[in-house]
Design a protein around this motif. Structure first.
Motif: not given
Length: 120
Positions: A42-55
């Protein structure tokens, strides 16, 4: 930036795992932390992200089951995975993007990946 992921393994459906990613050689503050995965073929997919601001943002397929977090020192990012399903089987990669990466429109840095296998 160097990233070292760990915590993968074999788990039964419905089980839990926590992935960790140690971040080192940071010259500029990390603005975005993330976990991606690539299933076999498969293709690489984003699972989860977190910004430095907490989003946080999650893929629809993991919402309510996975949680991304970062240590107070911002040098370790975690992915808590609960109620795992066979379709979560993949190599998981941590990702970090610094302020400089954003300014230069660089993609950021990925770790080497850790294998998660969900099977009975």
């Amino acid at each position: 930036v160097q990233l070292q992921a760990s915590g993968g393994g074999l788990v039964r459906p419905g089980g839990s795992l926590r992935l960790s990613c140690e971040i080192s050689n940071v010259d500029y503050s990390i603005s975005l932390f993330g976990w991606y995965r690539r299933a076999q073929g498969g293709q690489r997919e984003a699972v989860a992200t977190l910004t430095s601001g907490g989003t946080t943002e999650y893929a629809d397929s993991v919402k309510g089951r996975f949680t991304i977090s970062v240590s107070d020192t911002k040098n370790t990012v975690y992915l808590q995975m609960n109620n795992l399903k066979p379709e979560d089987t993949a190599v998981y990669y941590c990702h970090a993007k610094s302020i400089l990466d954003f300014r230069r429109e660089n993609p950021g840095s990925f770790g080497q990946g850790t294998l998660v296998t969900v099977s009975s």
